[in-house]
Design an enzyme around this catalytic site. Structure first.
Site, PDB file in Angstrom:
ATOM      1  N   HIS A  87      33.606  42.083  19.272  1.00 20.04           N
ATOM      2  CA  HIS A  87      33.193  40.836  19.920  1.00 20.04           C
ATOM      3  C   HIS A  87      32.685  41.154  21.314  1.00 20.04           C
ATOM      4  O   HIS A  87      33.334  41.862  22.085  1.00 20.04           O
ATOM      5  CB  HIS A  87      34.341  39.838  20.039  1.00 20.04           C
ATOM      6  CG  HIS A  87      33.952  38.599  20.786  1.00 20.04           C
ATOM      7  ND1 HIS A  87      33.234  37.574  20.200  1.00 20.04           N
ATOM      8  CD2 HIS A  87      34.119  38.241  22.088  1.00 20.04           C
ATOM      9  CE1 HIS A  87      33.008  36.635  21.093  1.00 20.04           C
ATOM     10  NE2 HIS A  87      33.522  37.021  22.239  1.00 20.04           N
ATOM     11  N   ASP A 108      39.628  24.949  18.177  1.00 18.10           N
ATOM     12  CA  ASP A 108      38.849  25.598  19.231  1.00 18.10           C
ATOM     13  C   ASP A 108      37.487  24.945  19.392  1.00 18.10           C
ATOM     14  O   ASP A 108      37.015  24.754  20.514  1.00 18.10           O
ATOM     15  CB  ASP A 108      38.662  27.085  18.917  1.00 18.10           C
ATOM     16  CG  ASP A 108      37.745  27.750  19.929  1.00 18.10           C
ATOM     17  OD1 ASP A 108      38.130  27.828  21.109  1.00 18.10           O
ATOM     18  OD2 ASP A 108      36.632  28.148  19.548  1.00 18.10           O
ATOM     19  N   SER A 129      40.290  31.053  22.937  1.00 24.16           N
ATOM     20  CA  SER A 129      39.118  30.587  22.212  1.00 24.16           C
ATOM     21  C   SER A 129      38.492  31.724  21.415  1.00 24.16           C
ATOM     22  O   SER A 129      38.227  31.598  20.213  1.00 24.16           O
ATOM     23  CB  SER A 129      38.098  29.998  23.189  1.00 24.16           C
ATOM     24  OG  SER A 129      36.887  29.662  22.543  1.00 24.16           O
ATOM     25  N   LYS A 149      39.157  32.574  16.900  1.00 22.21           N
ATOM     26  CA  LYS A 149      38.068  32.729  15.923  1.00 22.21           C
ATOM     27  C   LYS A 149      38.059  34.127  15.312  1.00 22.21           C
ATOM     28  O   LYS A 149      37.842  34.288  14.115  1.00 22.21           O
ATOM     29  CB  LYS A 149      36.723  32.427  16.596  1.00 22.21           C
ATOM     30  CG  LYS A 149      36.549  30.984  17.035  1.00 22.21           C
ATOM     31  CD  LYS A 149      35.132  30.672  17.421  1.00 22.21           C
ATOM     32  CE  LYS A 149      34.730  31.318  18.734  1.00 22.21           C
ATOM     33  NZ  LYS A 149      35.289  30.622  19.907  1.00 22.21           N
ATOM     34  N   ARG A 203      36.100  21.368  27.164  1.00 24.21           N
ATOM     35  CA  ARG A 203      36.115  22.233  28.348  1.00 24.21           C
ATOM     36  C   ARG A 203      34.731  22.344  28.965  1.00 24.21           C
ATOM     37  O   ARG A 203      34.580  22.431  30.183  1.00 24.21           O
ATOM     38  CB  ARG A 203      36.634  23.622  27.975  1.00 24.21           C
ATOM     39  CG  ARG A 203      38.120  23.657  27.653  1.00 24.21           C
ATOM     40  CD  ARG A 203      38.527  24.961  26.978  1.00 24.21           C
ATOM     41  NE  ARG A 203      38.083  26.113  27.745  1.00 24.21           N
ATOM     42  CZ  ARG A 203      37.663  27.250  27.207  1.00 24.21           C
ATOM     43  NH1 ARG A 203      37.593  27.397  25.892  1.00 24.21           N
ATOM     44  NH2 ARG A 203      37.278  28.242  27.984  1.00 24.21           N
TER      45      ARG A 203
END
Length: 429
Positions: free
Chosen positions: A82, A161, A183, A187, A168
């Site tokens: 990620h 999320d 967050s 995922k 947010r």
């Protein structure tokens, strides 16, 4: 449970209990808590923070709000990467097939760009026929056939999320490190990978502008991943200048294919290899030994390119089809001779966005051919009157505002020994 009491607890700097966290996430997902109350709690978390146990439990609550994929039955170990987002960050494209060519399975759930940062799915959708939306069954099929898959996350993964992030985004609480970490990790944990490598960007084009904040975010995410039984490490990488020499969608796909063909910009190759080695090691494979190919060899011998073509084809795309090109082009010339000593990633990303490569809202379309080609990177020598940037757009009226963004994005000096510094800044594990 009383939502006002939960808000007061965090407002006063106290620790939320596991029961409070579980309840508030479930109730908010079910629309049993008002938006203004959740906004107040998010601000309290933003101001007061969370400890390691709170962040892990918050992640777990969001994770269990939806489905969780399971690839433990695959013959290969699973691993994923990620990135926290940057400019010219096309690394997922060469990385996924490279790691797959070396023996691991890569279930890569990716997103779209928003603002100055590009999205992996936008880049891939510039390939004729390529499809981002796969069912879990289709995702598993592609993964088994090719060793890798890059697709959009389904709506069933971490729905809490999705709802909380939208809140947010409009309440000034995006920048909370524990909320960012929860967050991202909710995922990533939902996709069922056995190990995870985080590419945490640092610099002007990144969300984290300095090493201190990047280390804090990386450490929080690494702890959350390991606390959930997923082997997690992080590399902190420089995003003060764009990665590679292209910023855009089809432009970056073409550059990724160059890397997969054994060429391409040295920084893209370096980061691809570094992350691939980290991913393989996290998955329990040792690059270059015991029949595990080293990523550099997979790029050089064509095996990574072969996986790329299989992966694109398996998701409906034609890997050999011509990529979209912008209708209009404008060249920006270097104003002086010397060494390029600064190239601001954010400003270049902003220019690409203004050219049509990005979107202002999630529902906006992108121009696949739009973007910026960089003819020099920091440390390169440039000559007055020679091309510095090429701008690509479908509408010529976009050029002036893009050029304005680039006007203050670079410095040309007389330091022949200028060194832009390392690409990989640190490792957290």
């Amino acid at each position: 449970m009383d939502v006002i009491e939960v808000i007061r607890t965090k407002r006063d700097g106290e620790r939320l209990s596991p029961e409070q966290i579980d309840w508030v996430i479930e109730a908010y997902t079910k629309d049993e808590i008002a938006e203004e109350q959740m906004a107040a709690l998010a601000m309290a978390v933003f101001l007061r923070g969370m400890d390691r146990a709170e962040a892990a439990r918050w992640t777990e609550a969001m994770l269990t709000s939806g489905d969780r994929l399971d690839f433990s039955d695959l013959a290969r170990p699973t691993t994923d990467k990620h990135s926290t987002g940057g400019v010219g960050d096309k690394i997922t494209l060469p990385l996924t097939p490279t790691v797959a060519a070396c023996g691991a399975a890569v279930p890569q759930l990716s997103g779209r760009g928003l603002g100055h940062t590009g999205g992996t799915l936008d880049k891939l959708e510039s390939i004729p026929g390529w499809r981002a939306g796969l069912t879990p069954t289709e995702m598993r099929k592609v993964l088994k056939e090719t060793g890798g898959v890059i697709c959009a996350a389904g709506t069933g993964l971490a729905p809490a999320d999705r709802k909380l992030y939208a809140l947010r985004d409009v309440t000034g609480t995006v920048e909370s490190v524990p909320l960012i970490a929860a967050s991202i990790m909710s995922k990533k944990l939902a996709e069922g990978t056995g190990s995870l490598v985080l590419d945490v960007k640092v610099g002007s084009g990144a969300f984290m502008k300095d090493l201190r904040s990047a280390r804090e975010l990386a450490r929080t995410m690494v702890d959350i991943g390991n606390d959930h039984g997923v082997r997690t490490t992080a590399l902190l990488t420089d995003m003060s200048a764009p990665l590679g020499r292209t910023v855009g969608n089809a432009l970056e796909v073409a550059e990724a294919v160059e890397v997969l063909s054994g060429g391409g910009p040295s920084d893209v190759v370096e980061l691809t290899v570094a992350l691939a080695r980290e991913m393989l090691t996290s998955a329990g494979l040792t690059p270059g030994t015991d029949g595990v190919k080293d990523p550099a060899d997979a790029l050089a011998d064509g095996s990574a390119l072969a996986v790329w073509k299989d992966l694109v084809h398996a998701q409906g795309g034609d890997p050999d089809a011509p990529l979209p090109e912008a209708a209009e082009h404008r060249v920006v010339l270097a104003p002086a001779s010397g060494v390029l000593t600064r190239l601001d990633a954010y400003q270049v990303g902003l220019a690409a966005w203004r050219l049509g490569a990005g979107r202002e809202r999630k529902e906006d379309a992108v121009s696949f051919g739009a973007g910026v080609t960089l003819h020099a990177k920091p440390g390169d020598r440039v000559s007055a009157g020679e091309p510095l940037f090429t701008l690509h757009a479908d509408e010529p009226e976009r050029f002036d505002r893009a050029a304005q963004a680039l006007a203050g994005s670079y410095d040309v000096g007389e330091d022949p020994g200028f060194d832009p510094g390392p690409l990989v800044l640190d490792r957290i594990g």
